[in-house]
Design an enzyme around this catalytic site. Structure first.
Site, PDB file in Angstrom:
ATOM      1  N   HIS A 183       0.774  -1.093  -0.083  1.00  0.00           N
ATOM      2  CA  HIS A 183      -0.085   0.111  -0.085  1.00  0.00           C
ATOM      3  C   HIS A 183       0.823   1.346   0.002  1.00  0.00           C
ATOM      4  O   HIS A 183       1.226   1.787   0.938  1.00  0.00           O
ATOM      5  CB  HIS A 183      -0.889  -0.073   1.261  1.00  0.00           C
ATOM      6  CG  HIS A 183      -2.063   1.086   1.269  1.00  0.00           C
ATOM      7  ND1 HIS A 183      -3.454   0.756   1.410  1.00  0.00           N
ATOM      8  CD2 HIS A 183      -1.954   2.410   1.156  1.00  0.00           C
ATOM      9  CE1 HIS A 183      -3.948   1.956   1.491  1.00  0.00           C
ATOM     10  NE2 HIS A 183      -3.110   2.853   1.202  1.00  0.00           N
ATOM     11  N   HIS A 210       0.986   5.111  -2.500  1.00  0.00           N
ATOM     12  CA  HIS A 210       0.566   5.797  -3.498  1.00  0.00           C
ATOM     13  C   HIS A 210       1.745   6.509  -4.481  1.00  0.00           C
ATOM     14  O   HIS A 210       2.499   7.114  -3.573  1.00  0.00           O
ATOM     15  CB  HIS A 210      -0.510   6.668  -3.205  1.00  0.00           C
ATOM     16  CG  HIS A 210      -1.647   6.241  -2.585  1.00  0.00           C
ATOM     17  ND1 HIS A 210      -2.843   6.028  -2.817  1.00  0.00           N
ATOM     18  CD2 HIS A 210      -1.799   5.728  -1.215  1.00  0.00           C
ATOM     19  CE1 HIS A 210      -3.763   5.718  -2.112  1.00  0.00           C
ATOM     20  NE2 HIS A 210      -3.117   5.445  -0.959  1.00  0.00           N
ATOM     21  N   HIS A 229      -9.908   1.113  -0.476  1.00  0.00           N
ATOM     22  CA  HIS A 229      -9.693   1.919   1.019  1.00  0.00           C
ATOM     23  C   HIS A 229     -10.856   1.964   1.837  1.00  0.00           C
ATOM     24  O   HIS A 229     -12.023   2.485   1.161  1.00  0.00           O
ATOM     25  CB  HIS A 229      -9.135   3.564   0.704  1.00  0.00           C
ATOM     26  CG  HIS A 229      -7.850   3.763   0.309  1.00  0.00           C
ATOM     27  ND1 HIS A 229      -7.333   3.044  -0.602  1.00  0.00           N
ATOM     28  CD2 HIS A 229      -6.932   4.331   0.906  1.00  0.00           C
ATOM     29  CE1 HIS A 229      -6.002   3.527  -0.787  1.00  0.00           C
ATOM     30  NE2 HIS A 229      -5.841   4.013   0.177  1.00  0.00           N
ATOM     31  N   GLU A 282     -10.898   4.059   7.222  1.00  0.00           N
ATOM     32  CA  GLU A 282      -9.800   5.070   7.649  1.00  0.00           C
ATOM     33  C   GLU A 282     -10.230   6.392   8.287  1.00  0.00           C
ATOM     34  O   GLU A 282     -10.237   6.566   9.425  1.00  0.00           O
ATOM     35  CB  GLU A 282      -8.996   5.389   6.165  1.00  0.00           C
ATOM     36  CG  GLU A 282      -7.883   6.236   6.532  1.00  0.00           C
ATOM     37  CD  GLU A 282      -7.093   6.809   5.121  1.00  0.00           C
ATOM     38  OE1 GLU A 282      -7.746   6.635   4.173  1.00  0.00           O
ATOM     39  OE2 GLU A 282      -6.129   7.340   5.417  1.00  0.00           O
ATOM     40  N   ASP A 320       2.041   4.237   2.706  1.00  0.00           N
ATOM     41  CA  ASP A 320       0.756   4.967   2.238  1.00  0.00           C
ATOM     42  C   ASP A 320       1.401   6.009   1.537  1.00  0.00           C
ATOM     43  O   ASP A 320       1.240   5.932   0.224  1.00  0.00           O
ATOM     44  CB  ASP A 320      -0.162   5.410   3.564  1.00  0.00           C
ATOM     45  CG  ASP A 320      -1.550   5.672   3.036  1.00  0.00           C
ATOM     46  OD1 ASP A 320      -1.894   5.424   1.798  1.00  0.00           O
ATOM     47  OD2 ASP A 320      -2.281   6.110   3.585  1.00  0.00           O
ATOM     48  N   ASP A 321       1.817   7.069   2.014  1.00  0.00           N
ATOM     49  CA  ASP A 321       2.374   8.305   1.405  1.00  0.00           C
ATOM     50  C   ASP A 321       3.669   8.795   2.022  1.00  0.00           C
ATOM     51  O   ASP A 321       3.319   9.865   2.905  1.00  0.00           O
ATOM     52  CB  ASP A 321       1.430   9.662   1.178  1.00  0.00           C
ATOM     53  CG  ASP A 321      -0.236   9.110   0.426  1.00  0.00           C
ATOM     54  OD1 ASP A 321      -0.273   8.914  -0.534  1.00  0.00           O
ATOM     55  OD2 ASP A 321      -0.854   8.694   1.367  1.00  0.00           O
TER      56      ASP A 321
HETATM   57  N1  ADE Z   1      -4.493   7.625   2.961  1.00  0.00           N
HETATM   58  C1  ADE Z   1      -5.301   7.836   1.879  1.00  0.00           C
HETATM   59  N2  ADE Z   1      -6.429   7.744   1.861  1.00  0.00           N
HETATM   60  C2  ADE Z   1      -7.250   8.062   0.967  1.00  0.00           C
HETATM   61  N3  ADE Z   1      -6.921   8.362  -0.418  1.00  0.00           N
HETATM   62  C3  ADE Z   1      -5.613   8.472  -0.583  1.00  0.00           C
HETATM   63  N4  ADE Z   1      -4.784   8.831  -1.536  1.00  0.00           N
HETATM   64  C4  ADE Z   1      -3.567   9.094  -1.128  1.00  0.00           C
HETATM   65  N5  ADE Z   1      -3.470   8.620   0.057  1.00  0.00           N
HETATM   66  C5  ADE Z   1      -4.712   8.464   0.687  1.00  0.00           C
HETATM   67 ZN    ZN Z   2      -3.740   4.843   0.667  1.00  0.00          ZN
END
Ligand code: ADE
Ligand code: ZN
Length: 322
Positions: free
Chosen positions: A11, A13, A189, A192, A270-271
């Site tokens: 996971h 992006h 997703h 969250e 994640d990011d």
């Molecule tokens: N944590 C996240 N939740 C939903 N969409 C995303 N796009 C990028 N990061 C995300």
């Molecule tokens: Zn994500």
């Protein structure tokens, strides 16, 4: 201790993995002012809405096939250096379209980066096409149709990301049917920003083998038991959850409780630069703050490979590298 562990990530992006220094170089190349989303070498945002805006601004700095090759290689090289043998990257053809590059060139640029990183480091990588929930069901169906028909051997899954608080999961079920019928792996997703009911809706309407986050299932013990019974794998991103305020701190994060309830969990970033983390850091925090043993972390990596959207020969080869 975790530095020497083999790792896998399900996971992440792609645009969310752009190092701020690379984003700055891209901004200079295209003459873009970055003050609104990048200051003092770090991305700037306040809440989920402004995070998504900053994400889009960073994505807008990658405009050509070779920009995307560079971004992909940069991230995969970093991941391989941290001990990762496998990566699944969330890619959104919508972002390729938004800069006028087009979905095919976007995917081609990323593919080239995956192949180059694989040749150099041995890291295996696949793409999971993401539809953006806040663009509405029709646009998410467009992304699913693109994933289903693009005939790129590295595109092996479909996901929906973006603003979870918009629309109902049921409205997006058709997109997932399109992707599933094409043989793509399914993840979504959920759990969250929204609570346990969003995870239940995802299970009922989308039938995914994995869920992105899913951590707010902890609010409903019966749902936690269902996840464990059905063997659904959670792509857990503790650093992201704390940065976005889903949980106040790591001590309150439910990763250990989910694991102890028998839910199959994996560790993900994640990011990463948006949340001041990395896959290496997620493993280190799980060890040092959450008290997971080396054997438990190795089992999570194994779970990730077991749940990866790859053919069986690749899965066996990856398992043999752990
Ligand atoms: N944590 C996240 N939740 C939903 N969409 C995303 N796009 C990028 N990061 C995300
Ligand atoms: Zn994500």
């Amino acid at each position: 201790m975790t530095v020497s562990l083999k790792k896998a990530e399900l996971h992440c992006h792609l645009e969310g993995a752009a190092p701020p220094l690379l984003a700055l170089a891209q901004a200079r190349k295209y003459g873009v002012e970055t003050r609104d989303f990048l200051r003092d070498g770090a991305y700037v945002w306040r809440d989920f809405t402004s995070f998504l805006a900053a994400y889009d601004a960073v994505a807008g700095l990658f405009r050509t096939e070779s920009d995307y090759t560079l971004l992909t290689e940069t991230y995969l090289d970093e991941l391989a250096a941290a001990g990762a043998v496998y990566s699944e990257l969330f890619v959104s053809p919508d972002h390729g379209e938004a800069v006028g590059l087009g979905a095919d060139a976007y995917i081609a640029g990323i593919s080239r980066g995956i192949e180059a990183a694989n040749a150099r480091t041995g890291i295996e990588c696949r793409m999971v096409v993401v539809g953006l929930r806040h663009k509405g069901p029709e646009r998410v169906e467009w992304a699913a149709r693109y994933a289903a028909t693009c005939r790129n051997r590295l595109v092996t899954g479909f996901n929906m990301a973006g603003e979870e608080r918009i629309g109902r999961v049921a409205d997006y079920a058709r997109a997932f049917d399109i992707a599933r019928d094409a043989g793509l792996g399914i993840t979504i997703h959920a759990g969250e920003l929204c609570g346990a009911s969003s995870v239940r809706d995802a299970l009922d309407h989308v039938r995914p083998s994995r869920i992105g986050h899913g951590v707010r299932a902890i609010e409903d013990p019966a749902l936690v038991a269902r996840l464990a019974d059905e063997g659904v794998v959670l792509e857990v991103c503790p650093g992201s959850n704390v940065a976005l305020g889903v949980f106040p701190d790591l001590a309150a994060h439910p990763l250990r409780r989910l694991h102890e309830a028998g839910v199959r969990v994996t560790l993900n970033s994640d990011d990463p630069p948006f949340f001041h983390t990395s896959l290496q850091r997620e493993y280190a925090v799980a060890s040092e703050v959450m008290g997971f043993t080396g054997a438990e972390l190795a089992a999570m990596t194994r779970t990730a490979i077991e749940a990866a959207f790859v053919d069986e020969a690749t899965r066996v080869a990856l398992l043999s590298r752990l």
